[in-house]
Design a protein around this motif. Structure first.
Motif, PDB file in Angstrom:
ATOM      1  N   GLY A  46      41.775 -43.178 -32.168  1.00  0.00           N
ATOM      2  CA  GLY A  46      42.592 -44.324 -31.818  1.00  0.00           C
ATOM      3  C   GLY A  46      41.974 -45.616 -31.505  1.00  0.00           C
ATOM      4  N   GLU A  47      40.936 -45.678 -32.221  1.00  0.00           N
ATOM      5  CA  GLU A  47      40.172 -47.138 -31.947  1.00  0.00           C
ATOM      6  C   GLU A  47      40.712 -48.279 -32.508  1.00  0.00           C
ATOM      7  N   LEU A  48      40.024 -49.435 -32.035  1.00  0.00           N
ATOM      8  CA  LEU A  48      40.831 -50.649 -32.493  1.00  0.00           C
ATOM      9  C   LEU A  48      40.682 -50.892 -34.046  1.00  0.00           C
ATOM     10  N   ALA A  49      41.780 -51.415 -34.530  1.00  0.00           N
ATOM     11  CA  ALA A  49      42.073 -51.873 -35.874  1.00  0.00           C
ATOM     12  C   ALA A  49      41.591 -50.993 -36.885  1.00  0.00           C
ATOM     13  N   ARG A  50      40.711 -51.393 -37.995  1.00  0.00           N
ATOM     14  CA  ARG A  50      40.449 -50.305 -38.917  1.00  0.00           C
ATOM     15  C   ARG A  50      39.224 -50.475 -39.669  1.00  0.00           C
ATOM     16  N   SER A  51      38.783 -49.627 -40.495  1.00  0.00           N
ATOM     17  CA  SER A  51      37.559 -49.804 -41.254  1.00  0.00           C
ATOM     18  C   SER A  51      37.816 -50.193 -42.431  1.00  0.00           C
ATOM     19  N   VAL A  52      37.063 -51.018 -43.319  1.00  0.00           N
ATOM     20  CA  VAL A  52      37.213 -51.261 -44.822  1.00  0.00           C
ATOM     21  C   VAL A  52      35.988 -51.153 -45.459  1.00  0.00           C
ATOM     22  N   ILE A  53      36.138 -50.397 -46.762  1.00  0.00           N
ATOM     23  CA  ILE A  53      35.095 -49.938 -47.585  1.00  0.00           C
ATOM     24  C   ILE A  53      34.897 -51.193 -48.539  1.00  0.00           C
TER      25      ILE A  53
END
Length: 366
Positions: free
Chosen positions: A356-363
């Protein structure tokens, strides 16, 4: 090409070499430049929703057109594009009545008698099945899609931010502007401040909502929500009943609520926090088989609850406009990205989502 493949529910994705076909008459070959790791992918990894396996996951992406089929008219080689998981045929009833996001025409996909878009070759040249995920499969170096699964955008738009428009941002902003038609001055509540929830808050601010109430259990997400336009916050970890808290905060409830988590309890709360005549919008993916319960008497006040699929989008028009919103400073995308990763790090991005961490990762692809 390299691709991240889901072979078994509950197991990590595997980085494999996957083959991709050549464009058919209405198809486009895209070199993937960026792909967001979205919670919707995690639903399929965890088995809340089912999909044919093995499959190359990923559905939130941007890239460059490498080749086009003989009948393609909407994009050309060299175009920068955002993809969309709901391709449309353009001539069925829902398309002709302006609801192209609901199109399920089989003509945007290859038939079972056709060669697959994605496949696996062994050392002897024999091929095996490889399912395309949500018409895209963007956790791969290349994508082969129907021409109505992508839209050309201006070339000064960064790919990593453009990719987010392809799902989470279109879903959140579209739910505000299209599905619920938020008007200037109206009150809005958003349950869940992940990528979709933050985009919903941003969309409500762009639409001119008077009060925007962000609801989450994590203090860090609530602070981030303020930067996206939230005027008030409710820490769900500190109250027994979020619906009651919102009703008290607003003196009667909100005009529009948006559930961006996908849980029974929060979907029910989204309806309970409405004022008379209000509309609850369920954006989150509620697990298959889950039922929600509502009090029938509440409908006498003309309260409504409805679903929103991909923000009720008209994506060939909406996505370029959202790009312009970003370039002019109205749409916040930089703040949605927690980190940029390689394809090989995709499983760590899913772990981040689970926490549930902030925002998101982008590949980001080279």
């Amino acid at each position: 090409m390299k691709a991240a493949v889901l072979r078994e529910v509950g197991k990590p994705l595997q980085i494999e070499t996957v083959a991709i076909g050549k464009p058919g008459p209405r198809e486009v070959l895209i070199r993937t430049k960026a792909a967001g790791v979205c919670h919707s992918d995690l639903h399929f990894v965890e088995g809340s929703y089912t999909h044919a396996l093995p499959a190359v996951l990923g559905h939130e992406s941007a890239g460059i057109v490498e080749a086009v089929g003989s009948e393609v008219r909407t994009v050309k080689v060299g175009d920068h594009v955002i993809t969309c998981l709901n391709p449309y045929c353009g001539h069925c009833e829902v398309c002709l009545t302006g609801h192209m996001n609901l199109c399920i025409s089989p003509e945007t996909r290859r038939s079972k008698s056709d060669a697959p878009r994605l496949f696996k070759e062994d050392l002897n040249g024999a091929t095996g099945p490889m399912a395309q995920f949500l018409n895209l499969s963007s956790f791969a170096e290349m994508m082969l899609v129907h021409e109505h699964a992508c839209v050309a955008i201006r070339k000064d738009m960064p790919f990593d931010r453009a990719a987010l428009i392809g799902c989470s941002v279109m879903t959140g902003v579209g739910a505000v502007m299209h599905t619920s038609n938020v008007r200037p001055g109206e009150t809005v509540a958003v349950i869940g401040c992940g990528g979709v929830g933050l985009a919903t808050i941003n969309g409500a601010a762009i639409a001119g909502a008077g009060r925007i109430i962000a609801i989450d259990r994590l203090a860090g997400k609530l602070e981030l929500a303020k930067t996206f336009g939230a005027t008030d916050v409710v820490d769900a970890s500190q109250v027994d009943d979020i619906a009651k808290a919102v009703v008290e905060l607003t003196g009667g409830g909100v005009h529009h609520s948006f559930e961006a988590i996908g849980l029974k309890a929060t979907a029910e709360a989204s309806f309970k926090m409405l004022r008379r005549g209000g509309t609850a919008n369920v954006i989150g993916m509620i697990p298959v088989g889950t039922k929600i319960e509502l009090h029938g008497v509440d409908f006498l006040g003309e309260r409504r609850i409805q679903g929103s699929y991909m923000g009720s989008n008209r994506f060939p028009v909406d996505m370029p406009r959202l790009v312009d919103f970003y370039m002019s400073g109205k749409l916040k995308l930089d703040e949605l990205i927690s980190r940029r990763i390689k394809l090989e790090d995709v499983n760590s991005a899913f772990d981040e989502l689970k926490r549930g961490e902030l925002a998101r990762s982008v590949i980001v692809f080279d």
